[in-house]
Write an enzyme that holds these catalytic residues in place. Structure first.
Site, PDB file in Angstrom:
ATOM      1  N   ASP A   1      49.931  29.714  44.754  1.00 24.36           N
ATOM      2  CA  ASP A   1      49.341  30.770  45.079  1.00 24.36           C
ATOM      3  C   ASP A   1      49.431  31.313  46.574  1.00 24.36           C
ATOM      4  O   ASP A   1      49.493  30.445  47.180  1.00 24.36           O
ATOM      5  CB  ASP A   1      48.023  30.471  44.847  1.00 24.36           C
ATOM      6  CG  ASP A   1      46.936  31.555  45.225  1.00 24.36           C
ATOM      7  OD1 ASP A   1      46.600  32.292  44.430  1.00 24.36           O
ATOM      8  OD2 ASP A   1      46.337  31.764  46.360  1.00 24.36           O
ATOM      9  N   MET A   2      49.768  32.665  46.818  1.00 20.76           N
ATOM     10  CA  MET A   2      50.056  32.991  48.140  1.00 20.76           C
ATOM     11  C   MET A   2      48.929  32.976  49.014  1.00 20.76           C
ATOM     12  O   MET A   2      47.772  33.254  48.516  1.00 20.76           O
ATOM     13  CB  MET A   2      50.570  34.410  47.917  1.00 20.76           C
ATOM     14  CG  MET A   2      51.746  34.680  46.998  1.00 20.76           C
ATOM     15  SD  MET A   2      52.975  33.600  47.166  1.00 20.76           S
ATOM     16  CE  MET A   2      53.756  34.064  48.792  1.00 20.76           C
TER      17      MET A   2
ATOM     18  N   GLU B   1      50.031  34.684  42.120  1.00 19.71           N
ATOM     19  CA  GLU B   1      50.098  33.124  41.572  1.00 19.71           C
ATOM     20  C   GLU B   1      50.955  33.080  40.399  1.00 19.71           C
ATOM     21  O   GLU B   1      50.922  34.001  39.561  1.00 19.71           O
ATOM     22  CB  GLU B   1      48.742  32.549  41.616  1.00 19.71           C
ATOM     23  CG  GLU B   1      47.684  33.278  40.582  1.00 19.71           C
ATOM     24  CD  GLU B   1      46.454  32.723  40.848  1.00 19.71           C
ATOM     25  OE1 GLU B   1      45.828  31.909  40.066  1.00 19.71           O
ATOM     26  OE2 GLU B   1      45.693  33.298  41.694  1.00 19.71           O
TER      27      GLU B   1
HETATM   28  N1  DCP Z   1      42.091  40.777  45.590  1.00 20.13           N
HETATM   29  C1  DCP Z   1      41.285  41.977  45.473  1.00 20.13           C
HETATM   30  N2  DCP Z   1      39.905  41.976  45.150  1.00 20.13           N
HETATM   31  C2  DCP Z   1      39.512  40.933  44.977  1.00 20.13           C
HETATM   32  C3  DCP Z   1      40.088  39.685  45.085  1.00 20.13           C
HETATM   33  C4  DCP Z   1      41.448  39.643  45.354  1.00 20.13           C
HETATM   34  O1  DCP Z   1      41.897  43.237  45.796  1.00 20.13           O
HETATM   35  N3  DCP Z   1      38.156  40.791  44.350  1.00 20.13           N
HETATM   36  C5  DCP Z   1      43.493  40.967  46.175  1.00 20.13           C
HETATM   37  C6  DCP Z   1      43.642  40.711  47.650  1.00 20.13           C
HETATM   38  C7  DCP Z   1      44.087  39.289  47.707  1.00 20.13           C
HETATM   39  C8  DCP Z   1      44.786  39.156  46.505  1.00 20.13           C
HETATM   40  O2  DCP Z   1      44.530  39.967  45.623  1.00 20.13           O
HETATM   41  O3  DCP Z   1      44.973  39.254  49.001  1.00 20.13           O
HETATM   42  C9  DCP Z   1      45.098  37.794  46.061  1.00 20.13           C
HETATM   43  O4  DCP Z   1      43.683  37.245  45.766  1.00 20.13           O
HETATM   44  P1  DCP Z   1      43.405  35.731  46.068  1.00 20.13           P
HETATM   45  O5  DCP Z   1      42.127  35.306  45.516  1.00 20.13           O
HETATM   46  O6  DCP Z   1      44.521  34.913  45.822  1.00 20.13           O
HETATM   47  O7  DCP Z   1      43.112  35.570  47.564  1.00 20.13           O
HETATM   48  P2  DCP Z   1      44.059  35.620  49.335  1.00 20.13           P
HETATM   49  O8  DCP Z   1      45.686  35.476  48.564  1.00 20.13           O
HETATM   50  O9  DCP Z   1      43.723  36.829  49.724  1.00 20.13           O
HETATM   51  O10 DCP Z   1      43.620  34.202  49.848  1.00 20.13           O
HETATM   52  P3  DCP Z   1      43.819  32.743  49.564  1.00 20.13           P
HETATM   53  O11 DCP Z   1      44.630  32.572  50.688  1.00 20.13           O
HETATM   54  O12 DCP Z   1      42.352  32.451  49.610  1.00 20.13           O
HETATM   55  O13 DCP Z   1      44.126  32.670  48.267  1.00 20.13           O
HETATM   56 CA    CA Z   2      45.352  34.154  43.776  1.00 21.91          CA
HETATM   57 CA    CA Z   3      46.160  33.799  47.003  1.00 28.75          CA
END
Ligand code: DCP
Ligand code: CA
Ligand code: CA
Length: 446
Positions: free
Chosen positions: A12-13, A116
């Site tokens: 997962d990024m 992911e």
């Molecule tokens: N995203 C979105 N709206 C949401 C959740 C996420 O548009 N309610 C988008 C922005 C995030 C991406 O999807 O960057 C990936 O979501 P993740 O839940 O994997 O969260 P992040 O990658 O931002 O953070 P983490 O480091 O916790 O994985």
């Molecule tokens: Ca994710």
């Molecule tokens: Ca992520």
């Protein structure tokens, strides 16, 4: 049992949209950053925060001013807009780049979202085992954590396990899986500049569960013998599928809070309380068992876009519904054309969805029909007809709060492309030679 144990990873990024923005705009690097999506009736809402911002308490779902209060030096990157809607193209493209790197390590890859993917590393681990492993160097697991113990203890216990004649093969497999994932993550960074984290265990549910335990830029192994302790304090909602209404129902029906408490119930009891399939699933989950395979999927099964019109932004007039349908038609059409080019496939079905507010209640409706053309105008016109036919008009107005298009049921056109290529070649080459080599293909001319 040991023989059948798979090695599954979820990659997962880290703070994905922020990383994409930081790569595009290096001035943001090293600063707390949040990505915001604007909407019509309020200031921007945060949809991603990087780890410097997270440290200050900034989270997804906050408004910009709340983030600024917590972290005055925060930098905001705004989601691009196209035709009045969020344009997520750059994040999708970045996700594809990462998926391509992962795919260069294994075809057993299932993309689960934009950032992911699950990898089945069982065979890769087996190959390593066949080479003969004499020891696992700790420096090959530099960013690896293990649930329930130190990574160094985990490694030294592998060859030294009292329960299994001094040797725990399942843990060895996870350790080798861990080394492979360290390499994969290093390659992702090297080739894309993006950091990611990972969970490594024996199935998808467990890999997903621990992926986020040590973020960012780290990975976590969950060994079989750490599950019972870990589950004893793990709230039910943390398990995929138990996060929503169903999870609440399970907690209420059984009077429990933690995953480990499921162990008190026999498979018969669980099957009686729910249905047989769900009962068995819960019984297995309590023991860390999940047999769902990683189903290879590099590209998404559908292409969707939608637009919400909350509160007073609801669409009332025909011309407004028509306008937004045209916009959605354009986006779907553009993405379909690109998809056809990249993936040699053609979508066959389209689902048109809409929500109306009727007597203060939201009423949703969706219809699926054949997709006849990739032409934006045709898509929009057909979708509009579906809406006109199925929309309840109150006082002659639409009251539409949501519009969505989703296309899917893709059919491969690779074969057809090959035939076309063959026919083109046939025209330019020695006919008799080709005919003698490809006799059966002659009938494809029709
Ligand atoms: N995203 C979105 N709206 C949401 C959740 C996420 O548009 N309610 C988008 C922005 C995030 C991406 O999807 O960057 C990936 O979501 P993740 O839940 O994997 O969260 P992040 O990658 O931002 O953070 P983490 O480091 O916790 O994985
Ligand atoms: Ca994710
Ligand atoms: Ca992520």
């Amino acid at each position: 049992m040991s023989q059948k144990m798979r090695v599954i990873a979820l990659v997962d990024m880290d703070c994905f949209y922020c990383q994409v923005e930081e790569k595009l705009n290096p001035a943001l690097q090293g600063k707390p950053v949040a990505v915001v999506q604007y909407n019509l009736w309020r200031e921007g809402g945060i949809i991603a925060a990087n780890y410097l911002a997270k440290e200050k308490g900034v989270t997804k779902g906050m408004w910009m001013h709340e983030a600024k209060d917590l972290c005055p030096e925060i930098q905001f990157a705004r989601v691009a807009e196209l035709r009045g809607r969020a344009d997520l193209t750059k994040y999708r493209e970045a996700g594809k780049q990462v998926a391509n790197v992962l795919n260069s390590f294994t075809n057993l890859l299932e993309r689960a979202s934009v950032d992911e993917a699950y990898l089945d590393l069982t065979e890769a681990v087996k190959l390593e085992l066949m080479k003969g492993i004499s020891n696992i160097p700790l420096e090959n697991l530099k960013t690896t954590h293990v649930v329930g113990c130190d990574t160094s203890d985990f490694i030294s216990n592998i060859g030294n396990n009292e329960d299994t004649d001094g040797f725990c093969e399942d843990d060895l497999k996870l350790a080798i899986g861990g080394i492979i994932v360290e390499k994969i993550r290093a390659a992702v960074y090297e080739r894309t500049g993006y950091r990611c984290s990972a969970g490594i265990s024996h199935n998808k549910i467990l890999a997903k569960l621990v992926c986020g335990l040590h973020k960012p830029n780290k990975q976590t192994i969950l060994p079989q013998n750490a599950i019972s302790q870990y589950f004893s304090e793990l709230p039910l909602r943390k398990i995929k599928r138990l996060g929503g209404k169903f999870g609440k129902k399970v907690a209420e029906e059984l009077g429990i809070q933690y995953v480990g408490e499921l162990l008190k119930f026999s498979d018969k009891e669980l099957s009686k309380k729910f249905d047989a399939k769900t009962g068995q699933w819960l019984y297995n989950i309590a023991r860390g068992i999940d047999n769902e395979p990683v189903s290879p999927k590099l590209i998404s099964k559908s292409i969707s876009c939608c637009k919400r019109f909350p509160g007073k932004n609801a669409l009332f007039k025909h011309k407004d519904v028509e306008h937004w349908m045209n916009e959605l038609g354009l986006e779907v059409s553009e993405r379909l054309e690109k998809d056809q080019e990249e993936n040699s496939r053609k979508a066959k079905m389209i689902t048109i969805s809409f929500t109306q507010e009727i007597n203060k209640n939201d009423v949703s409706n969706s219809k699926t029909c054949r997709l006849k053309s990739y032409d934006a105008k045709k898509i929009a016109e057909d979708a509009l007809q579906v809406i006109i036919k199925n929309c309840k008009k109150l006082d002659g107005l639409y009251h539409v709060k949501y519009l969505g298009l989703s296309v899917g049921n893709f059919e491969d056109i690779k074969q057809k492309k090959d035939i076309k290529y063959f026919l083109a070649r046939k025209n330019t080459q020695d006919m008799s030679k080709i005919e003698s080599q490809n006799n059966e293909s002659e009938c494809d001319n029709s």
